[in-house]
Design a protein around this motif. Structure first.
Motif, PDB file in Angstrom:
ATOM      1  N   GLU A   1      54.006  66.793  74.753  1.00  0.00           N
ATOM      2  CA  GLU A   1      54.200  67.420  73.444  1.00  0.00           C
ATOM      3  C   GLU A   1      55.451  66.900  72.727  1.00  0.00           C
ATOM      4  N   GLU A   2      56.523  66.651  73.475  1.00  0.00           N
ATOM      5  CA  GLU A   2      57.740  66.125  72.857  1.00  0.00           C
ATOM      6  C   GLU A   2      57.501  64.731  72.278  1.00  0.00           C
ATOM      7  N   GLU A   3      56.760  63.908  73.029  1.00  0.00           N
ATOM      8  CA  GLU A   3      56.461  62.556  72.555  1.00  0.00           C
ATOM      9  C   GLU A   3      55.546  62.607  71.335  1.00  0.00           C
ATOM     10  N   ARG A   4      54.591  63.510  71.332  1.00  0.00           N
ATOM     11  CA  ARG A   4      53.698  63.662  70.179  1.00  0.00           C
ATOM     12  C   ARG A   4      54.497  64.038  68.934  1.00  0.00           C
ATOM     13  N   ALA A   5      55.414  64.979  69.126  1.00  0.00           N
ATOM     14  CA  ALA A   5      56.236  65.424  67.991  1.00  0.00           C
ATOM     15  C   ALA A   5      57.139  64.293  67.495  1.00  0.00           C
ATOM     16  N   ARG A   6      57.726  63.532  68.424  1.00  0.00           N
ATOM     17  CA  ARG A   6      58.606  62.413  68.042  1.00  0.00           C
ATOM     18  C   ARG A   6      57.860  61.372  67.212  1.00  0.00           C
ATOM     19  N   LEU A   7      56.689  60.984  67.702  1.00  0.00           N
ATOM     20  CA  LEU A   7      55.929  59.944  67.010  1.00  0.00           C
ATOM     21  C   LEU A   7      55.466  60.407  65.632  1.00  0.00           C
ATOM     22  N   LYS A   8      54.960  61.631  65.575  1.00  0.00           N
ATOM     23  CA  LYS A   8      54.447  62.136  64.293  1.00  0.00           C
ATOM     24  C   LYS A   8      55.567  62.289  63.275  1.00  0.00           C
ATOM     25  N   THR A   9      56.711  62.817  63.730  1.00  0.00           N
ATOM     26  CA  THR A   9      57.860  62.979  62.825  1.00  0.00           C
ATOM     27  C   THR A   9      58.340  61.617  62.323  1.00  0.00           C
ATOM     28  N   LEU A  10      58.386  60.650  63.212  1.00  0.00           N
ATOM     29  CA  LEU A  10      58.854  59.307  62.847  1.00  0.00           C
ATOM     30  C   LEU A  10      57.983  58.701  61.747  1.00  0.00           C
ATOM     31  N   ILE A  11      56.656  58.786  61.903  1.00  0.00           N
ATOM     32  CA  ILE A  11      55.744  58.220  60.908  1.00  0.00           C
ATOM     33  C   ILE A  11      55.815  58.993  59.598  1.00  0.00           C
ATOM     34  N   GLU A  12      55.854  60.331  59.684  1.00  0.00           N
ATOM     35  CA  GLU A  12      55.926  61.147  58.458  1.00  0.00           C
ATOM     36  C   GLU A  12      57.207  60.863  57.679  1.00  0.00           C
TER      37      GLU A  12
ATOM     38  N   LEU B   1      49.918  54.221  50.140  1.00  0.00           N
ATOM     39  CA  LEU B   1      48.535  54.327  49.685  1.00  0.00           C
ATOM     40  C   LEU B   1      47.565  54.721  50.796  1.00  0.00           C
ATOM     41  N   GLY B   2      48.064  55.436  51.793  1.00  0.00           N
ATOM     42  CA  GLY B   2      47.163  55.836  52.869  1.00  0.00           C
ATOM     43  C   GLY B   2      47.868  56.618  53.953  1.00  0.00           C
ATOM     44  N   GLY B   3      47.087  57.008  54.971  1.00  0.00           N
ATOM     45  CA  GLY B   3      47.627  57.735  56.114  1.00  0.00           C
ATOM     46  C   GLY B   3      47.534  56.889  57.374  1.00  0.00           C
ATOM     47  N   PHE B   4      47.945  57.485  58.499  1.00  0.00           N
ATOM     48  CA  PHE B   4      47.982  56.745  59.758  1.00  0.00           C
ATOM     49  C   PHE B   4      47.462  57.591  60.906  1.00  0.00           C
TER      50      PHE B   4
ATOM     51  N   GLU C   1      52.695  55.394  72.765  1.00  0.00           N
ATOM     52  CA  GLU C   1      53.495  56.298  73.596  1.00  0.00           C
ATOM     53  C   GLU C   1      54.709  55.568  74.174  1.00  0.00           C
ATOM     54  N   GLY C   2      55.899  56.110  73.890  1.00  0.00           N
ATOM     55  CA  GLY C   2      57.139  55.540  74.403  1.00  0.00           C
ATOM     56  C   GLY C   2      57.651  54.331  73.636  1.00  0.00           C
ATOM     57  N   VAL C   3      56.984  53.947  72.554  1.00  0.00           N
ATOM     58  CA  VAL C   3      57.362  52.743  71.803  1.00  0.00           C
ATOM     59  C   VAL C   3      58.567  53.051  70.905  1.00  0.00           C
ATOM     60  N   ALA C   4      59.443  52.058  70.749  1.00  0.00           N
ATOM     61  CA  ALA C   4      60.658  52.227  69.944  1.00  0.00           C
ATOM     62  C   ALA C   4      60.314  52.362  68.460  1.00  0.00           C
ATOM     63  N   GLU C   5      61.223  53.008  67.729  1.00  0.00           N
ATOM     64  CA  GLU C   5      61.023  53.248  66.300  1.00  0.00           C
ATOM     65  C   GLU C   5      60.838  51.940  65.532  1.00  0.00           C
ATOM     66  N   ALA C   6      61.644  50.923  65.853  1.00  0.00           N
ATOM     67  CA  ALA C   6      61.571  49.653  65.120  1.00  0.00           C
ATOM     68  C   ALA C   6      60.188  49.009  65.240  1.00  0.00           C
ATOM     69  N   ASP C   7      59.572  49.113  66.432  1.00  0.00           N
ATOM     70  CA  ASP C   7      58.243  48.514  66.626  1.00  0.00           C
ATOM     71  C   ASP C   7      57.179  49.238  65.815  1.00  0.00           C
TER      72      ASP C   7
ATOM     73  N   LEU D   1      57.681  50.940  63.005  1.00  0.00           N
ATOM     74  CA  LEU D   1      57.901  50.663  61.583  1.00  0.00           C
ATOM     75  C   LEU D   1      57.418  49.259  61.219  1.00  0.00           C
ATOM     76  N   ALA D   2      57.602  48.307  62.153  1.00  0.00           N
ATOM     77  CA  ALA D   2      57.104  46.944  61.912  1.00  0.00           C
ATOM     78  C   ALA D   2      55.581  46.947  61.826  1.00  0.00           C
ATOM     79  N   ASP D   3      54.936  47.770  62.665  1.00  0.00           N
ATOM     80  CA  ASP D   3      53.479  47.905  62.624  1.00  0.00           C
ATOM     81  C   ASP D   3      53.018  48.496  61.285  1.00  0.00           C
ATOM     82  N   MET D   4      53.743  49.507  60.806  1.00  0.00           N
ATOM     83  CA  MET D   4      53.424  50.117  59.515  1.00  0.00           C
ATOM     84  C   MET D   4      53.492  49.086  58.397  1.00  0.00           C
ATOM     85  N   GLU D   5      54.563  48.312  58.421  1.00  0.00           N
ATOM     86  CA  GLU D   5      54.760  47.317  57.368  1.00  0.00           C
ATOM     87  C   GLU D   5      53.651  46.263  57.400  1.00  0.00           C
TER      88      GLU D   5
END
Length: 495
Positions: A150-161, A171-174, A181-187, A189-193
């Motif tokens: 649950e902590e990891e789910r919350a971390r990932l969702k908060t980071l993307i939001e 122009l969309g959602g994710f 799971e366990g992936v760093a924030e920079a990775d 964000l690079a995927d989002m871009e």
């Protein structure tokens, strides 16, 4: 658990084998002559609207028109749908209010053409990368159910939001994939871009493309394997093509650098699929019968509507009592079935007929074993309890053809029935045909041309019947073996 991925690439075919603890678990085949199109985005043209089916047929440039249901058409106002396919709780609108004949439509393939059915489409686009799936036109952030912490789910969702909120315009959602799971924030964000750049490129191509035409094609199988199948527990990915290995390494260096040391080129003289007897396992996966170590066996029959699985004790006689013998056979069969569903890539409705068990605890353990085996499955599955008739019903998401459908075709001799008429049956058909022809035409004698087995029976076991028939019609009957005739083929020639 040790896991390896073997990739065999030739100019006409790519094959992938997922091996766990030295045993083949999944096999994928992509041929140049019939590549899968799931995930591809097309600009199509609506050719027919069917109000009675709440659906439409769309020409996307394939041999058969593709199919789209009203529930898969994105609402024009951008309103999201709930999980049962309805719009915001309302019933699905009339397809005629959504689509009209001749209209251009941007669609994505969700199911390959299978058998006589055309491809299945949706207008709700999704573009996958290693960690995320981008959904143009949707303001939603979802997360894979397989991430349980649950902590990891919350971390990932908060980071993307937060990343979306920090952009002037998104122009969309994710959807956050299991691999995140366990992936760093920079990775992330690079995927989002990357996904947003890709979406802009697709949008530009859509503006310029005519209908029907393809505007986005998913990655080839050997690269999709790295994107979708490689996991932290994967020990090695071996590729036997140097060119494909170089392309994979370019992808790894850009998107999944943490797996850089796990991918290797395999230059060995021994075929890569011989390392873990993969070829033999694939051959066995094309058979109806799956032999169990105990002596029992499983029969798997795939039809157009569903797959049925039957379990038998066979040569296994057990040691203590009948109930224990049945329980052990069912338990072993549950393990085998979980593997066979993945290996054969069976999808749709699946009915499993376990041997009847009187003990509720035995039923529970067999059911739990099947659930445990399905937890490793990459495809989405849903399983029911044991019914009053002792059946277990389940579904497995089907997007592509099964292994058997890719590698095989219906037998031209039996027309896919799996059995032939006996020589005796064919002999009696010959007798009836001679009687029919004798009433309709004038002939001095008849020549019967048939397979060796049928002629042998006519001259041996049926000799008395042939003599009686000759006496009845007052004409002689001759026989000729045709070595290229199947057992069911025959001809009666008037002489």
């Amino acid at each position: 658990m040790s896991e390896e991925i073997l990739i065999n690439v030739t100019p006409v075919e790519t094959r992938v084998a997922l091996v766990e603890n030295g045993m083949l678990q999944e096999a994928y085949v992509e041929r140049a002559s019939r590549k899968g199109i799931v995930g591809n985005i097309f600009k199509g043209k609506v050719v027919r609207v069917l109000p009675g089916m709440e659906a439409a047929f769309v020409d996307i440039g394939l041999e058969r028109a593709a199919f789209i249901h009203a529930s898969d058409v994105m609402p024009q106002d951008g309103e999201s749908r709930n999980n049962d396919g309805n719009e915001g709780g309302r019933s699905v609108p009339d397809i005629r209010t959504l689509l009209r004949e001749g209209q251009s439509l941007v669609v994505q393939v969700t199911k390959d053409p299978i058998g006589t059915k055309g491809a299945r489409l949706t207008t709700q686009l999704s573009i996958p990368s290693r960690y995320l799936v981008f959904m143009p036109g949707v303001s939603h952030v979802g997360i894979s159910q397989r991430i349980e912490d649950e902590e990891e789910r919350a971390r990932l969702k908060t980071l993307i939001e937060q990343a979306i909120a920090g952009q002037e315009e998104c122009l969309g959602g994710f959807i956050i994939r299991t691999a995140a799971e366990g992936v760093a924030e920079a990775d992330l964000l690079a995927d989002m871009e990357y996904l947003q750049r890709l979406n802009q490129s697709i949008s530009e191509r859509l503006r310029q493309a005519g209908a029907p035409s393809i505007v986005y094609q998913d990655l080839p199988l050997f690269i999709r394997t790295i994107r979708d199948l490689i996991r932290p527990q994967t020990e090695k990915v071996r590729i036997d093509s140097r060119e494909s290995y170089q392309r994979v390494m370019e992808f790894v260096d850009e998107f999944v650098t943490e797996f850089n040391d796990k991918v290797e080129y395999y230059p060995g003289e021994r075929p890569i699929f011989d390392l873990y007897s993969v070829e033999d396992e694939i051959q066995r996966a094309l058979s109806r019968k799956v032999q169990l170590k105990s002596g029992g066996y499983v029969i798997i029959d795939q039809t157009e509507a569903m797959t049925t699985i039957d379990i038998n004790t066979g040569a296994f006689v057990g040691h203590r009592n009948l109930e224990e013998t049945i329980f052990k056979t069912n338990l072993e069969a549950a393990r085998a079935i979980g593997r066979q569903l993945r290996l054969r890539n069976l999808g749709g409705i699946i009915i499993i007929d376990f041997i009847d068990m009187d003990d509720p605890e035995h039923q529970r353990q067999v059911h739990r074993m099947l659930e445990k085996m399905l937890e490793r499955d990459h495809a989405k599955t849903k399983i029911t309890g044991v019914s009053e008739l002792g059946l277990v019903e389940m579904t497995r998401k089907r997007t592509t053809e099964s292994l058997g459908q890719i590698l095989c075709e219906p037998c031209p001799v039996c027309d896919g029935r799996g059995f032939l008429k006996t020589p005796e049956t064919v002999c009696y058909e010959v007798f009836r045909e001679i009687l029919r022809i004798n009433r309709a035409y004038e002939a001095e004698s008849y020549l019967v041309m048939a397979s060796q087995k049928v002629i042998d029976r006519l001259l041996d076991e049926e000799a008395d019947n042939v003599a009686d028939l000759e006496s009845f019609i007052g004409k002689s009957i001759r026989f000729q073996v045709e070595p290229f005739y199947s057992q069911e083929q025959y001809d009666v020639v008037l002489l």
